[in-house]
Design a protein around this motif. Sequence first.
Motif, PDB file in Angstrom:
ATOM      1  N   SER A  30       0.811  -1.068  -0.048  1.00 19.56           N
ATOM      2  CA  SER A  30       0.114  -0.018   0.071  1.00 19.56           C
ATOM      3  C   SER A  30       0.775   1.309   0.169  1.00 19.56           C
ATOM      4  CB  SER A  30      -0.762   0.099   1.305  1.00 19.56           C
ATOM      5  OG  SER A  30      -0.123   0.295   2.439  1.00 19.56           O
ATOM      6  N   VAL A  31       2.000   1.275   0.003  1.00 20.44           N
ATOM      7  CA  VAL A  31       3.356   2.390   0.034  1.00 20.44           C
ATOM      8  C   VAL A  31       3.870   2.081  -0.990  1.00 20.44           C
ATOM      9  CG1 VAL A  31       4.769   3.549   1.339  1.00 20.44           C
ATOM     10  CG2 VAL A  31       3.218   2.153   2.751  1.00 20.44           C
ATOM     11  N   SER A 200       0.921  11.857  -0.210  1.00 23.83           N
ATOM     12  CA  SER A 200       2.194  11.733  -0.747  1.00 23.83           C
ATOM     13  C   SER A 200       3.032  12.668   0.564  1.00 23.83           C
ATOM     14  CB  SER A 200       2.242  12.684  -2.020  1.00 23.83           C
ATOM     15  OG  SER A 200       3.782  12.946  -2.166  1.00 23.83           O
ATOM     16  N   MET A 201       3.727  11.958   1.350  1.00 26.55           N
ATOM     17  CA  MET A 201       4.403  12.266   2.290  1.00 26.55           C
ATOM     18  C   MET A 201       5.501  11.358   2.764  1.00 26.55           C
ATOM     19  SD  MET A 201       1.462  12.273   5.067  1.00 26.55           S
ATOM     20  CE  MET A 201       1.015  10.740   5.863  1.00 26.55           C
ATOM     21  N   GLY A 202       6.620  11.897   3.469  1.00 26.86           N
ATOM     22  CA  GLY A 202       7.608  11.028   3.770  1.00 26.86           C
ATOM     23  C   GLY A 202       9.020  11.214   2.805  1.00 26.86           C
ATOM     24  N   MET A 203      10.069  11.414   3.417  1.00 26.97           N
ATOM     25  CA  MET A 203      11.454  11.547   2.589  1.00 26.97           C
ATOM     26  C   MET A 203      12.249  10.451   3.416  1.00 26.97           C
ATOM     27  SD  MET A 203      11.394  15.314   0.766  1.00 26.97           S
ATOM     28  CE  MET A 203      11.729  15.965   2.625  1.00 26.97           C
ATOM     29  N   SER A 204      13.667  10.397   2.766  1.00 22.70           N
ATOM     30  CA  SER A 204      14.628   9.667   3.345  1.00 22.70           C
ATOM     31  C   SER A 204      14.663   9.759   4.827  1.00 22.70           C
ATOM     32  CB  SER A 204      15.870   9.905   2.842  1.00 22.70           C
ATOM     33  OG  SER A 204      16.091   9.978   1.380  1.00 22.70           O
ATOM     34  N   ASP A 205      14.705  10.766   5.485  1.00 21.32           N
ATOM     35  CA  ASP A 205      14.863  10.905   6.926  1.00 21.32           C
ATOM     36  C   ASP A 205      13.742  10.665   7.679  1.00 21.32           C
ATOM     37  OD1 ASP A 205      17.463  11.293   6.628  1.00 21.32           O
ATOM     38  OD2 ASP A 205      17.138  13.598   6.506  1.00 21.32           O
ATOM     39  N   ASP A 206      12.592  10.701   7.271  1.00 21.36           N
ATOM     40  CA  ASP A 206      11.332  10.558   7.997  1.00 21.36           C
ATOM     41  C   ASP A 206      10.124   9.368   7.401  1.00 21.36           C
ATOM     42  OD1 ASP A 206      10.288  11.964   6.087  1.00 21.36           O
ATOM     43  OD2 ASP A 206       9.939  13.837   6.959  1.00 21.36           O
ATOM     44  N   LEU A 207      10.686   8.647   6.623  1.00 27.04           N
ATOM     45  CA  LEU A 207       9.723   7.762   5.801  1.00 27.04           C
ATOM     46  C   LEU A 207       8.930   6.963   6.794  1.00 27.04           C
ATOM     47  CD1 LEU A 207      10.573   4.624   5.314  1.00 27.04           C
ATOM     48  CD2 LEU A 207      12.216   5.619   4.022  1.00 27.04           C
ATOM     49  N   GLU A 208       9.682   6.440   7.850  1.00 27.34           N
ATOM     50  CA  GLU A 208       8.973   5.708   8.765  1.00 27.34           C
ATOM     51  C   GLU A 208       7.733   6.385   9.408  1.00 27.34           C
ATOM     52  OE1 GLU A 208      13.067   3.724   8.479  1.00 27.34           O
ATOM     53  OE2 GLU A 208      12.242   5.861   8.526  1.00 27.34           O
ATOM     54  N   ALA A 209       8.029   7.619   9.859  1.00 31.99           N
ATOM     55  CA  ALA A 209       6.709   8.410  10.605  1.00 31.99           C
ATOM     56  C   ALA A 209       5.740   8.346   9.698  1.00 31.99           C
ATOM     57  CB  ALA A 209       7.454   9.853  10.971  1.00 31.99           C
ATOM     58  N   ALA A 215       1.100   7.273   4.883  1.00 28.93           N
ATOM     59  CA  ALA A 215       1.659   7.805   3.609  1.00 28.93           C
ATOM     60  C   ALA A 215       1.227   6.477   2.502  1.00 28.93           C
ATOM     61  CB  ALA A 215       3.137   7.881   3.793  1.00 28.93           C
ATOM     62  N   THR A 216       0.847   6.966   1.403  1.00 30.92           N
ATOM     63  CA  THR A 216       0.659   5.993   0.242  1.00 30.92           C
ATOM     64  C   THR A 216       1.864   6.187  -0.718  1.00 30.92           C
ATOM     65  OG1 THR A 216      -0.684   7.204  -1.129  1.00 30.92           O
ATOM     66  CG2 THR A 216      -1.654   5.892   0.597  1.00 30.92           C
ATOM     67  N   PHE A 217       2.487   7.440  -0.847  1.00 26.22           N
ATOM     68  CA  PHE A 217       3.707   7.642  -1.528  1.00 26.22           C
ATOM     69  C   PHE A 217       4.733   8.107  -0.682  1.00 26.22           C
ATOM     70  CE2 PHE A 217       0.719   8.399  -5.250  1.00 26.22           C
ATOM     71  CZ  PHE A 217       1.165   7.534  -6.404  1.00 26.22           C
ATOM     72  N   VAL A 218       5.875   7.681  -0.726  1.00 26.77           N
ATOM     73  CA  VAL A 218       7.246   8.507   0.077  1.00 26.77           C
ATOM     74  C   VAL A 218       8.260   8.383  -1.034  1.00 26.77           C
ATOM     75  CG1 VAL A 218       6.898   7.232   2.259  1.00 26.77           C
ATOM     76  CG2 VAL A 218       8.080   6.189   0.268  1.00 26.77           C
ATOM     77  N   ARG A 219       8.724   9.786  -0.958  1.00 29.30           N
ATOM     78  CA  ARG A 219       9.481  10.525  -2.065  1.00 29.30           C
ATOM     79  C   ARG A 219      11.035  10.186  -1.615  1.00 29.30           C
ATOM     80  NH1 ARG A 219       5.358  14.198  -0.461  1.00 29.30           N
ATOM     81  NH2 ARG A 219       7.389  15.477   0.147  1.00 29.30           N
ATOM     82  N   ILE A 220      11.768   9.356  -2.083  1.00 25.86           N
ATOM     83  CA  ILE A 220      12.998   8.939  -1.501  1.00 25.86           C
ATOM     84  C   ILE A 220      14.038   9.251  -2.565  1.00 25.86           C
ATOM     85  CG2 ILE A 220      14.481   7.337  -0.311  1.00 25.86           C
ATOM     86  CD1 ILE A 220      11.693   7.978   1.093  1.00 25.86           C
ATOM     87  N   GLY A 221      15.054  10.174  -2.127  1.00 21.71           N
ATOM     88  CA  GLY A 221      15.948  10.319  -3.100  1.00 21.71           C
ATOM     89  C   GLY A 221      17.610  10.139  -2.610  1.00 21.71           C
ATOM     90  N   THR A 222      18.100  10.615  -1.288  1.00 15.46           N
ATOM     91  CA  THR A 222      19.203  10.566  -0.842  1.00 15.46           C
ATOM     92  C   THR A 222      19.677   9.099  -0.598  1.00 15.46           C
ATOM     93  OG1 THR A 222      19.482  12.735  -0.124  1.00 15.46           O
ATOM     94  CG2 THR A 222      21.075  11.183   0.880  1.00 15.46           C
ATOM     95  N   ALA A 223      18.656   8.482   0.226  1.00 10.80           N
ATOM     96  CA  ALA A 223      18.938   7.009   0.571  1.00 10.80           C
ATOM     97  C   ALA A 223      18.940   6.094  -0.551  1.00 10.80           C
ATOM     98  CB  ALA A 223      17.635   6.789   1.523  1.00 10.80           C
ATOM     99  N   ILE A 224      18.577   6.472  -1.858  1.00  8.12           N
ATOM    100  CA  ILE A 224      18.599   5.666  -2.979  1.00  8.12           C
ATOM    101  C   ILE A 224      20.014   5.877  -3.767  1.00  8.12           C
ATOM    102  CG2 ILE A 224      17.687   5.022  -5.224  1.00  8.12           C
ATOM    103  CD1 ILE A 224      15.147   5.163  -4.103  1.00  8.12           C
TER     104      ILE A 224
END
Length: 229
Positions: A30-31, A200-209, A215-224
């Motif tokens: 679902s994410v 759409s919420m959450g990035m590399s440092d706070d995706l768990e929260a 959240a159904t979309f997490v937007r991750i750059g640095t961690a990848i």
Amino acid sequence: MTNKDIEASLRQTQARIRTAAERAGRDPESVALIAVSKKQSAEAIRAAYEAGQRAFGESYLQEALDKISQLADLDIDWHFIGRIQANKTRQIATHFAWVHGLADSAHARRLSEQRPGEMPPLNVCLQVNLSGESSKGGIEPSAVPDLLNLCETLPGLRVRGLMTLPAPSDDETTQRQPFRALRMLRDQLATPTRPLSCLSMGMSDDLEAAILEGATFVRIGTAIFGERH
């Protein structure tokens, strides 16, 4: 980063998403993961694609158009996640499947009018500014209903949900507060015909929260991809 590094980082990020979803009692499926590839090369995107990633987020239009052209052989789901400028709406409407960050009625009208008729409606998430920071984009929560109602009259758009970019914090309890506020706002505004199912919420440092709060979309750059060049 090498292609193997990107693949390993992608796997680690996917594992974080699974763990957070399980902690929240949610199906990890679902994410959805958006790999934020701004300031990354077309080769880095291709490496992530070859590792199974399909959704990529770009913020700088000209840079994105160059990469979209270079990667035209791949069935990438392109998400525009940057600030929208009026003189860029035609290109955004033509080349992207999603826009995260719609926060202006004039932009909404332009995106709808400029969406090519042979393409499906442009998926949009309305950006909500929950922190009151003037440096952050988005509209006040009280303004969301009017923009929602306008977008429903625009045939070139399909509002899928809400998006936010909160102030950074290292504390999970603090991180969760704006994400919870966005989910509660969505719950207030959702109807059977307008479920607003995307958060759409959450990035590399706070995706768990973010995942803990729905959240159904997490937007991750640095961690990848590592730090931007």
